[in-house]
Design a protein around this motif. Structure first.
Motif, PDB file in Angstrom:
ATOM      1  N   PHE A 296      -3.912   8.644  46.159  1.00 52.29           N
ATOM      2  CA  PHE A 296      -4.529   8.614  44.834  1.00 52.29           C
ATOM      3  C   PHE A 296      -5.163   9.949  44.469  1.00 52.29           C
ATOM      4  O   PHE A 296      -5.129  10.372  43.315  1.00 52.29           O
ATOM      5  CB  PHE A 296      -5.588   7.515  44.773  1.00 52.29           C
ATOM      6  CG  PHE A 296      -5.036   6.131  44.602  1.00 52.29           C
ATOM      7  CD1 PHE A 296      -3.668   5.912  44.441  1.00 52.29           C
ATOM      8  CD2 PHE A 296      -5.872   5.017  44.615  1.00 52.29           C
ATOM      9  CE1 PHE A 296      -3.147   4.634  44.291  1.00 52.29           C
ATOM     10  CE2 PHE A 296      -5.364   3.746  44.458  1.00 52.29           C
ATOM     11  CZ  PHE A 296      -4.002   3.551  44.302  1.00 52.29           C
ATOM     12  N   GLN A 297      -5.758  10.622  45.470  1.00 47.70           N
ATOM     13  CA  GLN A 297      -6.522  11.832  45.195  1.00 47.70           C
ATOM     14  C   GLN A 297      -5.704  12.902  44.475  1.00 47.70           C
ATOM     15  O   GLN A 297      -6.178  13.561  43.560  1.00 47.70           O
ATOM     16  CB  GLN A 297      -7.085  12.407  46.499  1.00 47.70           C
ATOM     17  CG  GLN A 297      -8.005  13.596  46.319  1.00 47.70           C
ATOM     18  CD  GLN A 297      -9.256  13.260  45.528  1.00 47.70           C
ATOM     19  OE1 GLN A 297     -10.051  12.426  45.920  1.00 47.70           O
ATOM     20  NE2 GLN A 297      -9.435  13.903  44.380  1.00 47.70           N
ATOM     21  N   TRP A 298      -4.455  13.065  44.877  1.00 50.13           N
ATOM     22  CA  TRP A 298      -3.621  14.075  44.208  1.00 50.13           C
ATOM     23  C   TRP A 298      -2.801  13.475  43.086  1.00 50.13           C
ATOM     24  O   TRP A 298      -2.547  14.141  42.076  1.00 50.13           O
ATOM     25  CB  TRP A 298      -2.687  14.759  45.219  1.00 50.13           C
ATOM     26  CG  TRP A 298      -1.620  13.873  45.786  1.00 50.13           C
ATOM     27  CD1 TRP A 298      -1.666  13.161  46.938  1.00 50.13           C
ATOM     28  CD2 TRP A 298      -0.332  13.594  45.205  1.00 50.13           C
ATOM     29  NE1 TRP A 298      -0.505  12.445  47.117  1.00 50.13           N
ATOM     30  CE2 TRP A 298       0.343  12.691  46.072  1.00 50.13           C
ATOM     31  CE3 TRP A 298       0.317  14.012  44.051  1.00 50.13           C
ATOM     32  CZ2 TRP A 298       1.621  12.215  45.817  1.00 50.13           C
ATOM     33  CZ3 TRP A 298       1.601  13.530  43.791  1.00 50.13           C
ATOM     34  CH2 TRP A 298       2.234  12.656  44.655  1.00 50.13           C
ATOM     35  N   TYR A 299      -2.406  12.199  43.216  1.00 51.38           N
ATOM     36  CA  TYR A 299      -1.506  11.618  42.222  1.00 51.38           C
ATOM     37  C   TYR A 299      -2.178  11.466  40.864  1.00 51.38           C
ATOM     38  O   TYR A 299      -1.522  11.611  39.831  1.00 51.38           O
ATOM     39  CB  TYR A 299      -0.990  10.258  42.702  1.00 51.38           C
ATOM     40  CG  TYR A 299      -0.035   9.628  41.708  1.00 51.38           C
ATOM     41  CD1 TYR A 299       1.266  10.104  41.577  1.00 51.38           C
ATOM     42  CD2 TYR A 299      -0.451   8.595  40.869  1.00 51.38           C
ATOM     43  CE1 TYR A 299       2.145   9.557  40.655  1.00 51.38           C
ATOM     44  CE2 TYR A 299       0.423   8.042  39.937  1.00 51.38           C
ATOM     45  CZ  TYR A 299       1.711   8.521  39.840  1.00 51.38           C
ATOM     46  OH  TYR A 299       2.571   7.991  38.909  1.00 51.38           O
ATOM     47  N   ILE A 300      -3.464  11.179  40.835  1.00 51.98           N
ATOM     48  CA  ILE A 300      -4.126  11.001  39.540  1.00 51.98           C
ATOM     49  C   ILE A 300      -4.109  12.296  38.727  1.00 51.98           C
ATOM     50  O   ILE A 300      -3.991  12.261  37.501  1.00 51.98           O
ATOM     51  CB  ILE A 300      -5.567  10.476  39.715  1.00 51.98           C
ATOM     52  CG1 ILE A 300      -6.380  11.385  40.636  1.00 51.98           C
ATOM     53  CG2 ILE A 300      -5.552   9.044  40.239  1.00 51.98           C
ATOM     54  CD1 ILE A 300      -7.829  10.953  40.790  1.00 51.98           C
ATOM     55  N   PHE A 301      -4.196  13.436  39.389  1.00 55.25           N
ATOM     56  CA  PHE A 301      -4.123  14.701  38.668  1.00 55.25           C
ATOM     57  C   PHE A 301      -2.703  14.947  38.159  1.00 55.25           C
ATOM     58  O   PHE A 301      -2.506  15.416  37.034  1.00 55.25           O
ATOM     59  CB  PHE A 301      -4.588  15.863  39.566  1.00 55.25           C
ATOM     60  CG  PHE A 301      -6.070  15.959  39.684  1.00 55.25           C
ATOM     61  CD1 PHE A 301      -6.815  16.609  38.714  1.00 55.25           C
ATOM     62  CD2 PHE A 301      -6.742  15.382  40.743  1.00 55.25           C
ATOM     63  CE1 PHE A 301      -8.194  16.712  38.807  1.00 55.25           C
ATOM     64  CE2 PHE A 301      -8.119  15.460  40.852  1.00 55.25           C
ATOM     65  CZ  PHE A 301      -8.843  16.128  39.879  1.00 55.25           C
ATOM     66  N   TYR A 302      -1.728  14.633  38.987  1.00 54.30           N
ATOM     67  CA  TYR A 302      -0.339  14.746  38.541  1.00 54.30           C
ATOM     68  C   TYR A 302      -0.091  13.848  37.338  1.00 54.30           C
ATOM     69  O   TYR A 302       0.570  14.246  36.373  1.00 54.30           O
ATOM     70  CB  TYR A 302       0.596  14.363  39.691  1.00 54.30           C
ATOM     71  CG  TYR A 302       2.029  14.146  39.262  1.00 54.30           C
ATOM     72  CD1 TYR A 302       2.883  15.233  39.049  1.00 54.30           C
ATOM     73  CD2 TYR A 302       2.533  12.859  39.061  1.00 54.30           C
ATOM     74  CE1 TYR A 302       4.199  15.038  38.646  1.00 54.30           C
ATOM     75  CE2 TYR A 302       3.843  12.657  38.656  1.00 54.30           C
ATOM     76  CZ  TYR A 302       4.667  13.745  38.447  1.00 54.30           C
ATOM     77  OH  TYR A 302       5.959  13.549  38.043  1.00 54.30           O
ATOM     78  N   PHE A 303      -0.637  12.640  37.367  1.00 54.18           N
ATOM     79  CA  PHE A 303      -0.425  11.669  36.300  1.00 54.18           C
ATOM     80  C   PHE A 303      -0.961  12.187  34.963  1.00 54.18           C
ATOM     81  O   PHE A 303      -0.251  12.162  33.951  1.00 54.18           O
ATOM     82  CB  PHE A 303      -1.110  10.343  36.663  1.00 54.18           C
ATOM     83  CG  PHE A 303      -0.924   9.256  35.637  1.00 54.18           C
ATOM     84  CD1 PHE A 303       0.125   8.360  35.748  1.00 54.18           C
ATOM     85  CD2 PHE A 303      -1.795   9.117  34.563  1.00 54.18           C
ATOM     86  CE1 PHE A 303       0.306   7.348  34.810  1.00 54.18           C
ATOM     87  CE2 PHE A 303      -1.621   8.113  33.619  1.00 54.18           C
ATOM     88  CZ  PHE A 303      -0.570   7.230  33.741  1.00 54.18           C
ATOM     89  N   VAL A 304      -2.213  12.658  34.947  1.00 52.25           N
ATOM     90  CA  VAL A 304      -2.809  13.060  33.663  1.00 52.25           C
ATOM     91  C   VAL A 304      -2.172  14.338  33.123  1.00 52.25           C
ATOM     92  O   VAL A 304      -2.024  14.502  31.907  1.00 52.25           O
ATOM     93  CB  VAL A 304      -4.336  13.243  33.775  1.00 52.25           C
ATOM     94  CG1 VAL A 304      -5.016  11.917  34.046  1.00 52.25           C
ATOM     95  CG2 VAL A 304      -4.702  14.263  34.848  1.00 52.25           C
ATOM     96  N   ILE A 305      -1.775  15.246  34.003  1.00 54.20           N
ATOM     97  CA  ILE A 305      -1.144  16.486  33.545  1.00 54.20           C
ATOM     98  C   ILE A 305       0.271  16.211  33.052  1.00 54.20           C
ATOM     99  O   ILE A 305       0.688  16.705  31.997  1.00 54.20           O
ATOM    100  CB  ILE A 305      -1.144  17.535  34.675  1.00 54.20           C
ATOM    101  CG1 ILE A 305      -2.587  17.958  34.987  1.00 54.20           C
ATOM    102  CG2 ILE A 305      -0.303  18.751  34.285  1.00 54.20           C
ATOM    103  CD1 ILE A 305      -2.710  18.862  36.201  1.00 54.20           C
TER     104      ILE A 305
END
Length: 461
Positions: A296-305
């Motif tokens: 989750f820690q990295w995927y949420i940033f990928y998701f919003v960008i």
């Protein structure tokens, strides 16, 4: 949405003018449909692009609108070709306003000889649940006690401040460091349950007010995007434990074989992404401790960008800016990174055990288009009520009631539970409720059972 709906209505009228009727409320010719015709417009298959659904006997063409659906394209598409009356009522607060926006999508209604309930469903059960829903509204069980949520927010903020004061006063040696991490882990878990309330529109009467505070709680207090939560969680509620429709189970085949049907299917297809017969063991390694900090820690940033959710990104960054500014002078870079990782580790363990205890041991299969009540009951179970269990799980120990009435404020779950139990008893449906530790153990037992089913199918079929 309006242009898509009107164009769809035009196509429908040109296709079968002999079946048109005049709808006095819409002032335009509308067709009459059968359930068989609705079922053929599910949007599945390369040659099937049309998506229709039924709400309160009215037929809507969402073929183009679904991509602009505020609740997400997938969640509404999961009901294409089906009756969406009960999920529509369950998810929307201001139904009058929503119906106005749906008007351009209206292309007809069910023919008079067609039943209000799909022929494949239990008509009496559907009617009984809708009566229960009406009684719940009359009893005021959908009305929130805002003092409850204010106090819950205050206790989160107090714990957050206490964590900082611990490091400020006692320093960053081992004991205060660990104590502060536990406090912050509790903050993250409890803020997770609170954002869940706002995300489900359970606190305010106006959806937009819930959306605004939701962004603050999940964004500023947790560092996660509201859009990401909405995208995944509403799909889960619409079709819980339905493979390819519930993302909570659809993402698992890479690591876990879940449920009897899917485990055997993976074995027959000779798929071995992991040694699933050992999944009840490696769950303790790649499940609870790893989900949040490593995925989750990295995927949420990928998701919003990737989706250009810049408002959510701003709220997320406000969490990290506040965290680093308040702790950096006390701990240095290495200390603050270690603290953050440990907090995410604690949060992850807490989150996974609580969220999976209600679903993983339950029935998991492809969508069988069951009625709303049966869909939720076969995929969810409860955990015994106590002050600790209520607090520790954010009232998700009442998972059955939450899934049946997703906008209901959680402090009212215990009030509706006896009514749900009575309806289950009347229709011979199992209402599962178990101790907390038993619920945790059942996760492991179900993983072991489905892993053995996979291995047997893999070796012998």
């Amino acid at each position: 949405g309006g242009e898509a709906g009107l164009e769809g209505a035009g196509r429908a009228r040109r296709a079968e003018p002999s079946r048109a009727m005049e709808d006095p409320t819409a002032g335009r010719a509308l067709r009459r449909f059968t359930w068989e015709e609705i079922g053929q417009r599910s949007g599945r298959g390369p040659e099937q692009q049309e998506r229709w659904l039924v709400i309160e006997r009215k037929v809507y063409d969402i073929s183009r609108f679904y991509r602009r659906h505020p609740g997400g394209a997938r969640v509404i598409s999961h009901y294409a070709g089906q009756d969406a009356t009960d999920p529509f009522i369950a998810f929307h607060l201001d139904k009058t306003l929503v119906r106005k926006h749906m008007s351009p999508l209206l292309i007809g209604e069910l023919a008079p000889d067609q039943p209000s309930v799909e022929p494949s469903k239990n008509k009496k059960l559907v009617e009984d649940f809708r009566e229960l829903r009406a009684n719940v509204e009359k009893m005021g069980l959908l009305n929130p006690n805002r003092t409850f949520f204010i106090l819950h927010l205050c206790h989160i903020l107090v714990l957050d401040v206490a964590a900082w004061l611990t490091i400020w006063y006692f320093g960053a040696s081992t004991v205060p460091f660990l104590f502060s991490a536990v406090l912050l882990g509790t903050v993250q878990a409890q803020a997770g349950w609170l954002q869940h309330d706002f995300g489900h529109l359970s606190v305010f009467s106006k959806p937009k007010w819930n959306h605004w505070v939701h962004k603050f709680v999940i964004g500023h207090l947790k560092g996660a995007p509201a859009s990401w939560w909405n995208h995944l969680h509403f799909q889960h509620h619409a079709k819980p434990n339905c493979f390819r429709k519930d993302p909570d189970v659809s993402m698992h085949p890479l690591f876990f074989a879940l449920g009897k049907t899917l485990s055997v299917e993976l074995g027959v297809q000779k798929k071995k992404f992991m040694p699933y017969n050992h999944q009840h063991k490696y769950f303790f390694i790649i499940g609870p401790p790893a989900l949040v900090p490593l995925y989750f820690q990295w995927y949420i940033f990928y998701f919003v960008i990737q989706r250009k959710q810049w408002v959510d990104l701003a709220w997320m960054l406000s969490f990290y800016i506040r965290f680093f500014l308040t702790y950096l002078p006390l701990m240095g870079v290495k200390g603050i990174l270690g603290l953050h990782l440990l907090v995410r580790f604690i949060e992850s363990i807490w989150f996974v055990w609580i969220t999976q205890m209600n679903h993983i041991p339950m029935h998991i299969d492809y969508d069988k288009n069951l009625d709303w009540f049966s869909t939720q009951l076969q995929a969810t179970c409860n955990v015994h009520q106590s002050l600790f269990n209520d607090w520790f799980s954010g009232h998700l120990n009442f998972q059955i009631e939450h899934h049946l009435f997703p906008t209901m404020p959680r402090h009212n779950y215990w009030k509706v539970a006896p009514l749900v139990k009575s309806l289950c008893a009347k229709h011979g449906i199992e209402y599962q409720c178990k101790p907390l530790l038993t619920a945790f153990a059942d996760i492991v037992h179900s993983l072991k059972d489905s892993g053995e089913l996979w291995l047997d199918a893999y070796l012998h079929k």
